[in-house]
Scaffold this motif. Structure first.
Motif, PDB file in Angstrom:
ATOM      1  N   VAL A 209      54.070  56.241  51.027  1.00  0.00           N
ATOM      2  CA  VAL A 209      54.536  57.554  51.852  1.00  0.00           C
ATOM      3  C   VAL A 209      53.348  57.698  52.847  1.00  0.00           C
ATOM      4  N   GLY A 210      52.146  58.271  52.266  1.00  0.00           N
ATOM      5  CA  GLY A 210      51.150  58.769  53.271  1.00  0.00           C
ATOM      6  C   GLY A 210      50.908  57.957  54.634  1.00  0.00           C
ATOM      7  N   LEU A 211      51.272  56.793  54.368  1.00  0.00           N
ATOM      8  CA  LEU A 211      51.099  55.729  55.540  1.00  0.00           C
ATOM      9  C   LEU A 211      51.860  55.610  56.690  1.00  0.00           C
ATOM     10  N   LEU A 212      53.070  56.513  56.164  1.00  0.00           N
ATOM     11  CA  LEU A 212      54.067  56.652  57.354  1.00  0.00           C
ATOM     12  C   LEU A 212      54.197  58.037  58.044  1.00  0.00           C
ATOM     13  N   GLN A 213      53.083  58.629  57.407  1.00  0.00           N
ATOM     14  CA  GLN A 213      53.036  60.261  58.123  1.00  0.00           C
ATOM     15  C   GLN A 213      52.382  60.180  59.429  1.00  0.00           C
ATOM     16  N   PRO A 214      52.956  61.240  60.506  1.00  0.00           N
ATOM     17  CA  PRO A 214      52.173  61.263  61.708  1.00  0.00           C
ATOM     18  C   PRO A 214      50.663  61.443  61.807  1.00  0.00           C
ATOM     19  N   ALA A 215      50.120  62.149  61.082  1.00  0.00           N
ATOM     20  CA  ALA A 215      48.659  62.347  60.770  1.00  0.00           C
ATOM     21  C   ALA A 215      47.948  61.251  60.214  1.00  0.00           C
TER      22      ALA A 215
END
Length: 164
Positions: free
Chosen positions: A118-124
């Motif tokens: 999930v985190g890999l897809l976050q804008p940041a």
């Protein structure tokens, strides 16, 4: 294929888990030197980041953070032509939230396993992940179903697919 490979360890004083000891033994038997961060080669054509994967909680340990900074310096000194490939998750990036720690690998591309975290897809995270690819590791569809995930057959035509 003729490539000269050097494996770089983050902290040789830290006790090795059996899996790491086995992998280091294999490297030695096939002639791949394993060095510490202080022994980084002066130049490189590719950096593969496999220091920390999905399980990171909090900032990197000092020895790992030092190695991330040394690799960043090596890549920066070489100019923009040296690609950085992160395996699973760029070291220093929280795979659940997509937030980078104070020391975080900036990858040209990331090859993650089974499904994108999930985190890999976050804008940041975008700046640290680079181009995102997912590799098939033969997780049976029944596992996704048991976890309540509706997953299309990502790997119908390829073993590695680019996301986004």
């Amino acid at each position: 294929m003729g490539a000269r490979v050097t494996a770089v360890r983050d902290d040789p004083r830290r006790p090795r888990v059996p899996e790491t000891a086995h992998q280091l033994d294999v490297l030695g038997r096939i002639g791949v030197p394993a060095v510490t961060g202080e022994q980084l080669p002066p130049r490189t054509d590719l950096v593969v980041d496999a220091l920390v994967g999905y399980g990171l909680r909090g900032p990197l340990r000092t020895s790992t953070a030092d190695l991330v900074r040394a690799a960043t310096t090596l890549v920066t000194a070489a100019g923009s032509g040296v690609p950085v490939l992160a395996l699973d998750v760029p070291s220093g990036l929280d795979a659940d939230r997509g937030t980078p720690g104070p020391d975080c690998v900036v990858a040209t591309a990331t090859l993650t396993l089974a499904l994108p975290k999930v985190g890999l897809l976050q804008p940041a995270a975008r700046r640290y992940v680079g181009r995102l690819h997912v590799a098939d590791i033969s997780v049976p569809p029944s596992v996704y179903t048991a976890l309540g995930l509706a997953v299309a057959d990502l790997f119908a035509g390829e073993d590695v697919v680019e996301v986004g």
